[in-house]
Design a protein around this motif. Structure first.
Motif, mmCIF file in Angstrom:
data_model
loop_
_atom_site.group_PDB
_atom_site.id
_atom_site.type_symbol
_atom_site.label_atom_id
_atom_site.label_comp_id
_atom_site.label_asym_id
_atom_site.label_seq_id
_atom_site.Cartn_x
_atom_site.Cartn_y
_atom_site.Cartn_z
ATOM 1 N N MET A 237 6.399 3.046 8.428
ATOM 2 C CA MET A 237 5.044 3.587 8.306
ATOM 3 C C MET A 237 4.713 4.016 6.869
ATOM 4 O O MET A 237 3.604 3.790 6.389
ATOM 5 C CB MET A 237 4.856 4.774 9.265
ATOM 6 N N VAL A 238 5.691 4.603 6.156
ATOM 7 C CA VAL A 238 5.428 5.018 4.772
ATOM 8 C C VAL A 238 5.097 3.778 3.944
ATOM 9 O O VAL A 238 4.162 3.778 3.133
ATOM 10 C CB VAL A 238 6.631 5.777 4.175
ATOM 11 N N ASN A 239 5.842 2.698 4.190
ATOM 12 C CA ASN A 239 5.607 1.468 3.440
ATOM 13 C C ASN A 239 4.211 0.909 3.731
ATOM 14 O O ASN A 239 3.482 0.520 2.803
ATOM 15 C CB ASN A 239 6.674 0.436 3.807
ATOM 16 N N ALA A 240 3.847 0.905 5.023
ATOM 17 C CA ALA A 240 2.523 0.388 5.382
ATOM 18 C C ALA A 240 1.431 1.259 4.760
ATOM 19 O O ALA A 240 0.433 0.746 4.229
ATOM 20 C CB ALA A 240 2.378 0.358 6.904
ATOM 21 N N THR A 241 1.654 2.577 4.774
ATOM 22 C CA THR A 241 0.652 3.478 4.205
ATOM 23 C C THR A 241 0.569 3.306 2.694
ATOM 24 O O THR A 241 -0.530 3.232 2.125
ATOM 25 C CB THR A 241 1.010 4.948 4.544
ATOM 26 N N THR B 19 5.222 9.192 12.770
ATOM 27 C CA THR B 19 5.982 8.126 12.094
ATOM 28 C C THR B 19 6.034 8.352 10.584
ATOM 29 O O THR B 19 7.022 7.992 9.950
ATOM 30 C CB THR B 19 5.385 6.733 12.387
ATOM 31 N N MET B 20 4.979 8.964 10.020
ATOM 32 C CA MET B 20 5.046 9.292 8.586
ATOM 33 C C MET B 20 6.150 10.331 8.375
ATOM 34 O O MET B 20 6.901 10.263 7.396
ATOM 35 C CB MET B 20 3.709 9.875 8.104
ATOM 36 N N ALA B 21 6.235 11.272 9.316
ATOM 37 C CA ALA B 21 7.256 12.325 9.185
ATOM 38 C C ALA B 21 8.651 11.711 9.215
ATOM 39 O O ALA B 21 9.560 12.208 8.546
ATOM 40 C CB ALA B 21 7.099 13.341 10.310
ATOM 41 N N ILE B 22 8.813 10.608 9.967
ATOM 42 C CA ILE B 22 10.139 9.963 10.003
ATOM 43 C C ILE B 22 10.541 9.550 8.587
ATOM 44 O O ILE B 22 11.627 9.853 8.115
ATOM 45 C CB ILE B 22 10.121 8.734 10.947
ATOM 46 N N GLY B 23 9.602 8.905 7.855
ATOM 47 C CA GLY B 23 9.893 8.459 6.489
ATOM 48 C C GLY B 23 10.113 9.638 5.555
ATOM 49 O O GLY B 23 11.067 9.646 4.768
ATOM 50 N N PHE B 24 9.235 10.642 5.657
ATOM 51 C CA PHE B 24 9.333 11.767 4.720
ATOM 52 C C PHE B 24 10.550 12.648 5.005
ATOM 53 O O PHE B 24 11.113 13.229 4.095
ATOM 54 C CB PHE B 24 8.042 12.587 4.733
ATOM 55 N N ARG B 25 10.955 12.747 6.277
ATOM 56 C CA ARG B 25 12.152 13.547 6.578
ATOM 57 C C ARG B 25 13.405 12.791 6.158
ATOM 58 O O ARG B 25 14.370 13.379 5.684
ATOM 59 C CB ARG B 25 12.232 13.862 8.068
ATOM 60 N N ALA B 26 13.362 11.458 6.345
ATOM 61 C CA ALA B 26 14.555 10.666 6.043
ATOM 62 C C ALA B 26 14.781 10.568 4.534
ATOM 63 O O ALA B 26 15.916 10.611 4.072
ATOM 64 C CB ALA B 26 14.427 9.277 6.647
ATOM 65 N N ALA B 27 13.697 10.431 3.760
ATOM 66 C CA ALA B 27 13.848 10.258 2.305
ATOM 67 C C ALA B 27 12.639 10.890 1.613
ATOM 68 O O ALA B 27 11.755 10.172 1.128
ATOM 69 C CB ALA B 27 13.945 8.769 1.984
ATOM 70 N N TYR C 189 9.331 1.131 -7.625
ATOM 71 C CA TYR C 189 8.597 0.972 -6.359
ATOM 72 C C TYR C 189 9.488 0.246 -5.344
ATOM 73 O O TYR C 189 9.647 0.693 -4.211
ATOM 74 C CB TYR C 189 7.303 0.187 -6.604
ATOM 75 N N CYS C 190 10.104 -0.858 -5.779
ATOM 76 C CA CYS C 190 10.954 -1.633 -4.851
ATOM 77 C C CYS C 190 12.137 -0.804 -4.389
ATOM 78 O O CYS C 190 12.503 -0.814 -3.213
ATOM 79 C CB CYS C 190 11.469 -2.908 -5.525
ATOM 80 N N ASP C 191 12.722 -0.054 -5.337
ATOM 81 C CA ASP C 191 13.855 0.791 -4.981
ATOM 82 C C ASP C 191 13.435 1.784 -3.886
ATOM 83 O O ASP C 191 14.158 2.009 -2.913
ATOM 84 C CB ASP C 191 14.331 1.541 -6.227
ATOM 85 N N THR D 63 7.657 10.119 -1.438
ATOM 86 C CA THR D 63 6.595 10.614 -2.321
ATOM 87 C C THR D 63 6.443 9.687 -3.524
ATOM 88 O O THR D 63 5.327 9.298 -3.906
ATOM 89 C CB THR D 63 6.946 12.045 -2.830
ATOM 90 N N PHE D 64 7.594 9.320 -4.089
ATOM 91 C CA PHE D 64 7.580 8.481 -5.289
ATOM 92 C C PHE D 64 7.010 7.100 -4.981
ATOM 93 O O PHE D 64 6.345 6.490 -5.818
ATOM 94 C CB PHE D 64 9.016 8.383 -5.812
ATOM 95 N N GLN D 65 7.240 6.641 -3.755
ATOM 96 C CA GLN D 65 6.708 5.320 -3.378
ATOM 97 C C GLN D 65 5.178 5.350 -3.391
ATOM 98 O O GLN D 65 4.521 4.414 -3.844
ATOM 99 C CB GLN D 65 7.211 4.917 -1.985
#
Ligand SMILES: Nc1ncnc2c1ncn2[C@@H]1O[C@H](COP(=O)(O)OP(=O)(O)OP(=O)(O)O)[C@@H](O)[C@H]1O
Length: 594
Positions: free
Chosen positions: A134-138, A11-19, A80-82, A24-26
């Motif tokens: 998942m990226v947001n939760a992490t 699920t982390m890969a979903i966030g990192f592949r999508a954006a 961060y919000c962006d 990373t910046f988040q």
């Protein structure tokens, strides 16, 4: 544990592949955000120290620090919000794409047909959007943990005993997790009743069910069943919510008691001269933030656990898709044309976990270039045989041979690219009319001549005359300028799809005309047979499944199935002469229509 890690990575890969950049910046901006409140509390301590010690340099430095941190914080929050919204939006679209590939691309059909899989699939579909969080939760968890660590360091500097304060957060996290578990468990145990509730709602509100509901006076009954099942779902979920609320109250009490004790302790230190006024301000500031930090940590932690639970279903789906993906050990090429035909040899099959054989040592030859009709009572196994020929399920015993080569040796996609079909439960593709037919042969989806030829072969060209923009008409009332079609018109477009491909080796019509009157069905089957005979050069087998004996009498071969076995087979004349079940049922049906 390994499975949980795999689910997390996926699920982390979903966030990192999508954006990738935003994700990373988040994380980075999240860490900066985590330090802001702690540094502000420290700046306040420096200001108080400077005032008490009449130190203008220190006061200036502290004021500069506070101003700098506030400025950085304002810019940082914006980015961060962006990032949060950017990542979630892209990741959700990416996760949905992944699910479409997995659910729509699995070789078999079991996940669409078996109740134990349906629940899994429904939960994944329902909450597919959460997979992108998942990226947001992490990031939230990392933010909270960094804040917690920095707070711990500063509190420890005032007095090591104050480190007990962050430890209270552990209790809080445990309680928060328990509350979340209650919620997740309630969702899980109510999945099936919830599915039933939706089904009842859909039936009670759908246009297609409207007539039967009125004739049988079922509206009240459906409403009662809906209320009963909805009541059960709501009661179970409410119970979990209330128990969660009680746990939340206990949690709040523990945290509040710890806060009061910590402030009292620092005041005592100050009175005894072991801490300065700045330390008191620092401790009060940090302790006040601690509640917020911990509740943020609990909230992100529980949402992380929730996504993780869903992610484990995704892992299940990935594994299931992989297990179902079939790669033949010795792949054989699908022949260009059929010379002999398709042989079903001693095939037995039962649906998994249902016991009983649906096909029982069934043997049958479908000769190349011929039109074969499959008849038999309900549940005889006709559709099951069709599914096996389409390679949706594989035989438990026996095999299917295509010109002597086992079907199992063909790569699934290759075999399917040489099939064509129209089913009773056709799909109303709400595209343009051209696309609704053309999707049967994507290479020629925009080829008007090919689309029109498919419709013509199916005897469905008449549908176009009712459409305001012909092939360009948008189908489906819910779209701008869209046109709604009747059930029969949708069915005819499905038949056009079934006859769009020009080079299939097997064409299956599994009761696609069941809703039409016998004369129309008869005329259509005559057309299918004519189309089949024109394709006889490449040995195409055309398989018609129907309950109407009069419409299949023109088939070259008629096969009567009974309890998963071939009872009789032959031409219409041969079967009539034989005087068996076919002859008996044929006479019965023709008497009924006389
Ligand atoms: N997905 C499934 N899971 C479990 N059992 C199934 C499934 N599909 C069909 N069956 C069972 O297999 C048997 C044969 O069903 P099948 O649909 O092949 O019959 P059929 O001859 O096409 O019937 P009909 O004329 O009613 O369409 C039936 O007893 C049915 O209940």
């Amino acid at each position: 544990m390994r499975e949980a890690l795999r689910a997390y990575r996926m699920t982390m890969a979903i966030g990192f592949r999508a954006a990738p950049w935003r994700a990373t910046f988040q994380l980075v901006t999240g860490m900066v955000m985590a330090l802001v409140p702690v540094v502000l509390a420290y700046g306040a301590k420096l200001v108080v120290d400077a005032a008490m010690e009449h130190d203008p340099a220190l006061a200036l430095w502290a004021a500069g620090l506070l101003a700098g941190v506030v400025a950085v914080s304002l810019v940082n929050v914006f980015y961060y919000c962006d990032c949060v919204f950017g990542v979630i939006e892209r990741a959700q679209a990416y996760a949905e794409r992944r699910l479409m590939v997995l659910l729509g691309g699995v070789d078999g059909l079991a996940h669409h047909e078996r109740p134990e899989y349906l629940d899994q699939v429904q939960r994944i579909r329902e909450e597919s959007r959460s997979l992108g969080t998942m990226v947001n939760a992490t990031a939230g968890m990392v933010r909270s943990l960094v804040s917690l660590a920095a707070t711990g360091v500063l509190l420890g500097r005032v007095h090591p005993a104050l480190l007990a304060l962050p430890l209270v957060s552990v209790v809080s996290i445990v309680i928060g997790r328990r509350a979340r578990d209650l919620d997740v468990t309630a969702q899980e145990v109510t999945t099936e009743p919830e599915r039933l509730r939706r089904h009842l709602f859909d039936v009670a509100t759908s246009a297609s069910a409207g007539k039967e509901l009125r004739v049988f006076g079922l509206t009240g009954e459906l409403r009662a069943r809906h209320d009963e099942v909805a009541g059960r779902v709501v009661a179970e979920r409410n119970r979990a919510t209330w128990r969660g609320a009680v746990l939340g109250a206990v949690d709040a009490l523990v945290v509040a008691a710890a806060y009061v004790a910590a402030i009292a302790f620092v005041l005592l230190l100050a009175v005894r001269g072991h801490a300065g006024p700045g330390d008191v301000v620092l401790a009060i500031g940090l302790a006040a933030q601690l509640t917020w930090i911990v509740s943020t940590a609990v909230s992100y932690g529980t949402s992380l656990m929730h996504v993780l639970k869903l992610a484990r279903r995704l892992v299940w789906l990935e594994d299931y898709a992989e297990a179902e993906a079939y790669v033949p050990a010795r792949p054989a090429p699908v022949p260009n044309r059929l010379r002999e035909g398709i042989e079903v040899r001693d095939v037995s099959f039962g649906y998994p976990d249902t016991g009983g054989k649906v096909l029982d040592r069934l043997s049958l030859r479908l000769p190349a270039g011929k039109v074969v009709a499959l008849v038999g009572e309900n549940g005889a196994g006709k559709t099951t045989l069709v599914k096996m020929l389409c390679d949706f399920y594989r035989p438990d015993a026996g095999q299917i041979l295509v010109d002597g080569t086992p079907l199992a040796d063909f790569p699934v996609e290759e075999w399917r690219s040489r099939l064509s079909a129209a089913f009773q439960d056709h799909v109303p593709f709400e595209f343009t009319a051209r696309e609704a037919v053309g999707v049967a042969d994507l290479r020629r989806v925009d080829d008007d001549a090919a689309v029109l030829a498919g419709l013509e072969r199916a005897g469905a060209s008449g549908v176009l005359t009712a459409l305001p923009n012909g092939l360009d008409t948008q189908l489906g009332k819910s779209w701008d300028g869209g046109v709604d079609l009747s059930g029969g018109q949708w069915q005819r477009l499905a038949l056009g799809r079934g006859l769009m491909r020009t080079d299939p080796l097997l064409v299956v019509f599994d009761e696609p005309t069941a809703a039409l009157d016998p004369q129309t069905e008869h005329a259509m089957f005559e057309r299918f047979a004519a189309a089949a005979r024109s394709g006889a050069r490449q040995g195409t087998v055309t398989l018609l499944v129907s309950h109407r004996f009069s419409t299949v009498r023109m088939a070259d071969l008629i096969v009567v199935l009974s309890r998963g076995r071939v009872l009789e087979q032959g031409s219409h004349a041969e079967l009539m002469e034989h005087g068996g079940l076919y002859a008996e049922l044929y006479d019965l049906q023709s008497r009924a229509y006389r």
